[in-house]
Design a protein around this motif. Sequence first.
Motif: not given
Length: 257
Positions: A218-220, A147-152, A135-141
């Motif tokens: 934990i939600c990005p 979001m962190l690199i591409g958006d913000f 779940f973390g590898y395919h969705w959360v990460l």
Amino acid sequence: MSDVIDKAREAVQERAELPGMSLMEHLTELRARLIRSSIALVLCFFVAYIFHEKLFAIVTAPIDALHYPLNYTHPTDPLNLYLKTSLYGGAIISAPFILYQIWLFISPGMYSNEKKYVIPFMTATVALFFGGAYFGYHWVLPSALKMLIGDFGHRFHPIITIEDYNSFFLSIIFGLGITFELPIIIFFLALFGIVDGRFLVKHMRYAILIIFIIAAIICPLPDPLSMCLFAAPMLVLYALSVGVAFAVSPKKKELPA
């Protein structure tokens, strides 16, 4: 809380009356289990290192998909990353054997009817951890990186080191893997009589509040809908834990004469 403490004391007193080993025998047994687990971990580490390039490709696939190169600031950083990746891979490979050693260590303090849970315990522990990691590898990460690199961070030039990425990767993958172990934790608490299904149902509102707090951390993504999507699997796990507690909560047992 006092109810939990009282139940824990009763469980400890009840099991203390069962025939068991002396303190030195327990320490000797623990030493043997630790040695065997360590040997298994080392052997699996060497096996994983043979495939360290493939393991590295798996670890870096989420950030490679965004076309951001990883950087390093010390000559030993790439080697350290390969070693760490192999160590974590070895830990995953050896996990069933290590879990079995843990079970063998604690099983003498269990009733004979409780020892039948070894195979379900082993299977569920590994399956839930991999479920959380998946779940973390395919969705959360990927969502967090986007979001962190591409958006913000789109106005800036990212310099992401392999150490920073590795820490971020592990915090999400292992964090969610451990979070998904909630039914196993409840299983043991219920097995030893510390909590039961009624207790979990009674305090469900507090559990839901804690789950949503964890999901918010934990939600990005910042919107409530995304937080609810992250909380949903944990709510399902808590509901599963309630069912587990009802299934294994011991009735008042008659101690053997």
